[in-house]
Design a protein around this motif. Sequence first.
Motif, PDB file in Angstrom:
ATOM      1  N   VAL A  50       4.004  59.008  32.603  1.00 58.48           N
ATOM      2  CA  VAL A  50       3.323  59.034  33.376  1.00 58.48           C
ATOM      3  C   VAL A  50       4.421  58.966  35.235  1.00 58.48           C
ATOM      4  O   VAL A  50       5.443  58.428  34.998  1.00 58.48           O
ATOM      5  N   LEU A  51       3.866  59.306  35.554  1.00 55.43           N
ATOM      6  CA  LEU A  51       4.476  60.032  36.483  1.00 55.43           C
ATOM      7  C   LEU A  51       3.127  59.209  37.407  1.00 55.43           C
ATOM      8  O   LEU A  51       2.203  59.383  37.948  1.00 55.43           O
ATOM      9  N   PHE A  52       3.380  58.131  39.133  1.00 54.63           N
ATOM     10  CA  PHE A  52       2.574  57.497  39.929  1.00 54.63           C
ATOM     11  C   PHE A  52       3.162  58.012  41.605  1.00 54.63           C
ATOM     12  O   PHE A  52       4.580  58.236  41.759  1.00 54.63           O
ATOM     13  N   PHE A  53       1.733  58.534  42.130  1.00 49.37           N
ATOM     14  CA  PHE A  53       2.122  59.236  42.960  1.00 49.37           C
ATOM     15  C   PHE A  53       1.484  57.652  44.228  1.00 49.37           C
ATOM     16  O   PHE A  53       0.076  58.080  44.283  1.00 49.37           O
ATOM     17  N   THR A  54       2.285  57.206  44.956  1.00 46.96           N
ATOM     18  CA  THR A  54       1.575  56.303  45.293  1.00 46.96           C
ATOM     19  C   THR A  54       1.359  56.390  46.790  1.00 46.96           C
ATOM     20  O   THR A  54       2.025  56.859  48.175  1.00 46.96           O
ATOM     21  N   PRO A  55       0.471  56.067  48.001  1.00 46.57           N
ATOM     22  CA  PRO A  55       0.488  56.284  49.640  1.00 46.57           C
ATOM     23  C   PRO A  55       0.745  54.874  50.098  1.00 46.57           C
ATOM     24  O   PRO A  55       1.170  53.999  48.966  1.00 46.57           O
ATOM     25  N   GLU A  56       1.213  53.929  50.797  1.00 48.78           N
ATOM     26  CA  GLU A  56       0.829  52.716  51.583  1.00 48.78           C
ATOM     27  C   GLU A  56       0.129  52.378  52.368  1.00 48.78           C
ATOM     28  O   GLU A  56      -0.092  52.930  53.043  1.00 48.78           O
ATOM     29  N   TYR A  57       0.038  51.531  52.129  1.00 52.55           N
ATOM     30  CA  TYR A  57      -1.553  50.854  52.507  1.00 52.55           C
ATOM     31  C   TYR A  57      -1.027  49.437  52.860  1.00 52.55           C
ATOM     32  O   TYR A  57      -0.831  48.173  51.725  1.00 52.55           O
ATOM     33  N   ASN A  58      -0.761  49.045  53.615  1.00 51.56           N
ATOM     34  CA  ASN A  58      -0.250  47.322  54.928  1.00 51.56           C
ATOM     35  C   ASN A  58       0.786  47.185  53.912  1.00 51.56           C
ATOM     36  O   ASN A  58       1.078  45.983  53.149  1.00 51.56           O
ATOM     37  N   ARG A  59       1.874  48.390  53.469  1.00 51.85           N
ATOM     38  CA  ARG A  59       3.310  47.878  53.037  1.00 51.85           C
ATOM     39  C   ARG A  59       2.622  47.339  51.813  1.00 51.85           C
ATOM     40  O   ARG A  59       4.095  46.743  50.891  1.00 51.85           O
ATOM     41  N   SER A  60       1.941  47.623  51.153  1.00 54.59           N
ATOM     42  CA  SER A  60       2.200  48.072  49.345  1.00 54.59           C
ATOM     43  C   SER A  60       1.328  49.101  49.177  1.00 54.59           C
ATOM     44  O   SER A  60       0.435  50.467  50.191  1.00 54.59           O
TER      45      SER A  60
END
Length: 183
Positions: free
Chosen positions: A72-82
């Motif tokens: 699994v590849l997770f691509f995450t933005p950062e919203y409010n430091r999480s």
Amino acid sequence: MTQYTIAVVVGSIRKDSFNRKLAKALEKLFPTEFSFTQVRIDDLPLYNQEDDASPAASVTRLKGEITAAQGVLFFTPEYNRSIPGVLKNAIDHASRPYGESVWNGKPAAVIGASVGPVGTALAQQHLRNILAYLNMPTLGQPEAFIHNKEGLYDEAGNIGEASKKFLQSWVDAYVAWVKQNQA
């Protein structure tokens, strides 16, 4: 030659997501024995334990796509430091009911793109904590906090020359990680 299917989970549902664009560009850097399933998370209901016995079709699909993948590849933005709520919701759905998590043992990697120069460092750290609990062996190095700025991509949407060497090394490390962590 062994074939590997990788589930790609993008934590942004925005139409012009930086992280979806990064995911598409990175796929081109993988060897041919790797293929990708873009896991849809925008149609999942909010997680409710009362629904565990009869999950929505979208939840069943999510679990099936993760189960079928070798990583699994997770691509995450950062919203409010999480991490975004939509990503946490998907993680929770696929980890339940307790003891039946489809994440268990899947080799993972975390990456993210942001307009800020520190990328998605805090979101990635939070996500790594969650993945550790879910028993997902997660690539630790190299870390990749991607600054979404001019030159990251070429005119065709491929990774630009200034970032290609680093991102290729990240992809190569994940390829080795997946192969090392197959049951």
